[in-house]
Design a protein around this motif. Structure first.
Motif, PDB file in Angstrom:
ATOM      1  N   SER A  20       0.851  -1.190   0.000  1.00 62.11           N
ATOM      2  CA  SER A  20       0.000   0.000   0.000  1.00 62.11           C
ATOM      3  C   SER A  20       0.884   1.236   0.000  1.00 62.11           C
ATOM      4  CB  SER A  20      -0.891   0.030   1.244  1.00 62.11           C
ATOM      5  OG  SER A  20      -1.736  -1.090   1.303  1.00 62.11           O
ATOM      6  N   CYS A  21       0.358   2.308  -0.542  1.00 62.23           N
ATOM      7  CA  CYS A  21       1.085   3.576  -0.564  1.00 62.23           C
ATOM      8  C   CYS A  21       0.078   4.702  -0.485  1.00 62.23           C
ATOM      9  CB  CYS A  21       1.925   3.685  -1.823  1.00 62.23           C
ATOM     10  SG  CYS A  21       2.794   5.259  -1.997  1.00 62.23           S
ATOM     11  N   ALA A  22       0.134   5.454   0.609  1.00 68.14           N
ATOM     12  CA  ALA A  22      -0.823   6.523   0.839  1.00 68.14           C
ATOM     13  C   ALA A  22      -0.158   7.886   0.665  1.00 68.14           C
ATOM     14  CB  ALA A  22      -1.406   6.414   2.236  1.00 68.14           C
ATOM     15  N   ALA A  23      -0.811   8.759  -0.067  1.00 68.76           N
ATOM     16  CA  ALA A  23      -0.319  10.118  -0.284  1.00 68.76           C
ATOM     17  C   ALA A  23      -1.014  11.068   0.676  1.00 68.76           C
ATOM     18  CB  ALA A  23      -0.587  10.544  -1.725  1.00 68.76           C
ATOM     19  N   ILE A  28      -4.340  18.624  -4.494  1.00 70.35           N
ATOM     20  CA  ILE A  28      -5.473  19.082  -5.295  1.00 70.35           C
ATOM     21  C   ILE A  28      -5.977  17.922  -6.155  1.00 70.35           C
ATOM     22  CG2 ILE A  28      -6.245  20.700  -7.072  1.00 70.35           C
ATOM     23  CD1 ILE A  28      -3.900  22.523  -6.160  1.00 70.35           C
ATOM     24  N   ARG A  29      -5.018  17.248  -6.768  1.00 69.34           N
ATOM     25  CA  ARG A  29      -5.371  16.153  -7.668  1.00 69.34           C
ATOM     26  C   ARG A  29      -4.181  15.225  -7.802  1.00 69.34           C
ATOM     27  NH1 ARG A  29      -5.660  18.894 -12.163  1.00 69.34           N
ATOM     28  NH2 ARG A  29      -3.775  18.058 -13.129  1.00 69.34           N
ATOM     29  N   ILE A  30      -4.462  13.915  -7.938  1.00 63.69           N
ATOM     30  CA  ILE A  30      -3.422  12.937  -8.254  1.00 63.69           C
ATOM     31  C   ILE A  30      -3.747  12.311  -9.604  1.00 63.69           C
ATOM     32  CG2 ILE A  30      -2.221  10.843  -7.588  1.00 63.69           C
ATOM     33  CD1 ILE A  30      -2.896  11.424  -4.707  1.00 63.69           C
ATOM     34  N   ARG A  44      16.539   0.616 -11.422  1.00 65.42           N
ATOM     35  CA  ARG A  44      15.129   0.665 -11.064  1.00 65.42           C
ATOM     36  C   ARG A  44      14.287   0.356 -12.296  1.00 65.42           C
ATOM     37  NH1 ARG A  44      12.880   5.558  -7.380  1.00 65.42           N
ATOM     38  NH2 ARG A  44      14.684   4.786  -6.181  1.00 65.42           N
ATOM     39  N   GLU A  45      13.273  -0.473 -12.125  1.00 66.81           N
ATOM     40  CA  GLU A  45      12.433  -0.847 -13.255  1.00 66.81           C
ATOM     41  C   GLU A  45      10.957  -0.647 -12.928  1.00 66.81           C
ATOM     42  OE1 GLU A  45      12.377  -4.971 -14.345  1.00 66.81           O
ATOM     43  OE2 GLU A  45      12.155  -5.672 -12.277  1.00 66.81           O
ATOM     44  N   LEU A  46      10.195  -0.416 -13.982  1.00 67.68           N
ATOM     45  CA  LEU A  46       8.759  -0.235 -13.842  1.00 67.68           C
ATOM     46  C   LEU A  46       8.097  -1.555 -13.463  1.00 67.68           C
ATOM     47  CD1 LEU A  46       6.045   1.335 -14.384  1.00 67.68           C
ATOM     48  CD2 LEU A  46       6.195   0.406 -16.706  1.00 67.68           C
ATOM     49  N   VAL A  47       7.198  -1.487 -12.479  1.00 64.26           N
ATOM     50  CA  VAL A  47       6.385  -2.642 -12.132  1.00 64.26           C
ATOM     51  C   VAL A  47       4.976  -2.473 -12.702  1.00 64.26           C
ATOM     52  CG1 VAL A  47       5.377  -3.986 -10.260  1.00 64.26           C
ATOM     53  CG2 VAL A  47       7.706  -3.082 -10.036  1.00 64.26           C
ATOM     54  N   ALA A  48       4.326  -1.351 -12.343  1.00 62.08           N
ATOM     55  CA  ALA A  48       2.960  -1.126 -12.804  1.00 62.08           C
ATOM     56  C   ALA A  48       2.585   0.337 -12.614  1.00 62.08           C
ATOM     57  CB  ALA A  48       1.973  -2.004 -12.034  1.00 62.08           C
ATOM     58  N   THR A  49       1.679   0.812 -13.454  1.00 62.84           N
ATOM     59  CA  THR A  49       1.140   2.160 -13.316  1.00 62.84           C
ATOM     60  C   THR A  49      -0.375   2.117 -13.465  1.00 62.84           C
ATOM     61  OG1 THR A  49       1.320   2.676 -15.672  1.00 62.84           O
ATOM     62  CG2 THR A  49       3.221   3.211 -14.279  1.00 62.84           C
ATOM     63  N   ILE A  50      -1.021   3.156 -12.932  1.00 61.30           N
ATOM     64  CA  ILE A  50      -2.467   3.258 -13.032  1.00 61.30           C
ATOM     65  C   ILE A  50      -2.839   4.728 -13.147  1.00 61.30           C
ATOM     66  CG2 ILE A  50      -2.736   3.219 -10.506  1.00 61.30           C
ATOM     67  CD1 ILE A  50      -5.409   1.699 -10.993  1.00 61.30           C
ATOM     68  N   THR A  51      -3.740   5.035 -14.078  1.00 56.86           N
ATOM     69  CA  THR A  51      -4.189   6.409 -14.252  1.00 56.86           C
ATOM     70  C   THR A  51      -5.306   6.717 -13.258  1.00 56.86           C
ATOM     71  OG1 THR A  51      -5.940   5.878 -15.840  1.00 56.86           O
ATOM     72  CG2 THR A  51      -3.694   6.165 -16.716  1.00 56.86           C
ATOM     73  N   SER A  52      -5.686   7.981 -13.195  1.00 58.00           N
ATOM     74  CA  SER A  52      -6.778   8.363 -12.312  1.00 58.00           C
ATOM     75  C   SER A  52      -8.087   7.709 -12.724  1.00 58.00           C
ATOM     76  CB  SER A  52      -6.939   9.884 -12.293  1.00 58.00           C
ATOM     77  OG  SER A  52      -7.172  10.366 -13.601  1.00 58.00           O
ATOM     78  N   GLY A  53      -8.198   7.356 -13.987  1.00 54.31           N
ATOM     79  CA  GLY A  53      -9.399   6.695 -14.473  1.00 54.31           C
ATOM     80  C   GLY A  53      -9.385   5.188 -14.343  1.00 54.31           C
ATOM     81  N   GLY A  54      -8.235   4.647 -13.895  1.00 58.46           N
ATOM     82  CA  GLY A  54      -8.163   3.214 -13.653  1.00 58.46           C
ATOM     83  C   GLY A  54      -7.489   2.391 -14.741  1.00 58.46           C
ATOM     84  N   SER A  55      -6.964   3.035 -15.779  1.00 57.68           N
ATOM     85  CA  SER A  55      -6.241   2.284 -16.802  1.00 57.68           C
ATOM     86  C   SER A  55      -4.882   1.860 -16.253  1.00 57.68           C
ATOM     87  CB  SER A  55      -6.057   3.142 -18.050  1.00 57.68           C
ATOM     88  OG  SER A  55      -7.305   3.458 -18.620  1.00 57.68           O
ATOM     89  N   THR A  56      -4.505   0.625 -16.549  1.00 56.20           N
ATOM     90  CA  THR A  56      -3.293   0.066 -15.962  1.00 56.20           C
ATOM     91  C   THR A  56      -2.301  -0.387 -17.025  1.00 56.20           C
ATOM     92  OG1 THR A  56      -4.293  -2.139 -15.866  1.00 56.20           O
ATOM     93  CG2 THR A  56      -4.534  -0.735 -13.926  1.00 56.20           C
ATOM     94  N   SER A  57      -1.037  -0.444 -16.624  1.00 54.45           N
ATOM     95  CA  SER A  57       0.003  -1.031 -17.461  1.00 54.45           C
ATOM     96  C   SER A  57       0.984  -1.733 -16.542  1.00 54.45           C
ATOM     97  CB  SER A  57       0.695   0.029 -18.309  1.00 54.45           C
ATOM     98  OG  SER A  57       1.375   0.945 -17.493  1.00 54.45           O
ATOM     99  N   ARG A  70      -6.216   1.413  -7.091  1.00 47.53           N
ATOM    100  CA  ARG A  70      -6.132   2.633  -6.307  1.00 47.53           C
ATOM    101  C   ARG A  70      -7.491   2.969  -5.721  1.00 47.53           C
ATOM    102  NH1 ARG A  70      -4.275   7.276 -10.365  1.00 47.53           N
ATOM    103  NH2 ARG A  70      -4.989   8.712  -8.730  1.00 47.53           N
ATOM    104  N   ASP A  71      -7.434   3.710  -4.632  1.00 45.27           N
ATOM    105  CA  ASP A  71      -8.641   4.250  -4.000  1.00 45.27           C
ATOM    106  C   ASP A  71      -8.476   5.762  -4.020  1.00 45.27           C
ATOM    107  OD1 ASP A  71     -10.587   5.226  -2.244  1.00 45.27           O
ATOM    108  OD2 ASP A  71     -10.506   3.457  -0.981  1.00 45.27           O
ATOM    109  N   ASN A  72      -9.154   6.411  -4.935  1.00 49.30           N
ATOM    110  CA  ASN A  72      -8.970   7.850  -5.105  1.00 49.30           C
ATOM    111  C   ASN A  72      -9.454   8.631  -3.871  1.00 49.30           C
ATOM    112  OD1 ASN A  72      -7.846   7.629  -7.677  1.00 49.30           O
ATOM    113  ND2 ASN A  72      -9.847   7.631  -8.665  1.00 49.30           N
ATOM    114  N   ALA A  73     -10.443   8.122  -3.181  1.00 43.74           N
ATOM    115  CA  ALA A  73     -10.940   8.814  -1.991  1.00 43.74           C
ATOM    116  C   ALA A  73      -9.904   8.817  -0.873  1.00 43.74           C
ATOM    117  CB  ALA A  73     -12.234   8.162  -1.507  1.00 43.74           C
ATOM    118  N   LYS A  74      -9.036   7.795  -0.882  1.00 47.15           N
ATOM    119  CA  LYS A  74      -8.015   7.683   0.155  1.00 47.15           C
ATOM    120  C   LYS A  74      -6.631   8.075  -0.335  1.00 47.15           C
ATOM    121  CE  LYS A  74     -10.363   3.937   2.633  1.00 47.15           C
ATOM    122  NZ  LYS A  74     -10.245   2.532   3.145  1.00 47.15           N
TER     123      LYS A  74
END
Length: 123
Positions: A20-23, A28-30, A44-57, A70-74
């Motif tokens: 988990s990782c909490a900001a 204002i916006r993430i 260092r290598e990429l593991v995974a990313t996620i957009t604010s809309g939930g798209s993942t890579s 992700r939980d945008n509310a948290k």
């Protein structure tokens, strides 16, 4: 913006862990959030990313085994890691592309990084 990662530890091959990782801060916006990792002696290598809309890579080495969410509310991003292998052993870092207020109450866009959490996969 501060990012606090947690959930690392020692797990046997084939096991699972959830990071988990909490900001926090005057956010204002993430936008994009993600996980990277760095093994001893490696870059260092990429593991995974996620957009604010939930798209993942995902990085090729973790596809089908790891899931980012992700939980945008948290203001929190998660990494569910299944079928762990010894080669997954690394320090895992989270990041977030944030728009936040600085000390002068001005909006500032920046990429913030967490402190890293160690994942060790070993029998």
């Amino acid at each position: 913006v501060q990012l606090q990662a947690s959930g690392g530890g020692l797990v046997q091959p084939g096991g699972s862990l959830r990071l988990s990782c909490a900001a926090s801060g005057k956010i204002i916006r993430i936008d994009d959030m993600g996980w990277y990792r760095q093994a001893p002696g490696k870059q260092r290598e990429l593991v995974a990313t996620i957009t604010s809309g939930g798209s993942t890579s995902y990085g090729d080495s973790v596809k089908g085994r790891f899931t980012i969410s992700r939980d945008n509310a948290k203001n929190t991003v998660y990494l569910q890691m299944n079928s762990l292998k010894p080669e997954d052993t690394a320090v895992y870092y989270c990041n977030a592309d944030c728009l936040s207020f600085n000390g002068y109450e001005e909006p500032v866009a920046e990429r913030s990084w967490g402190q890293g959490t160690l994942v060790t996969v070993s029998s």
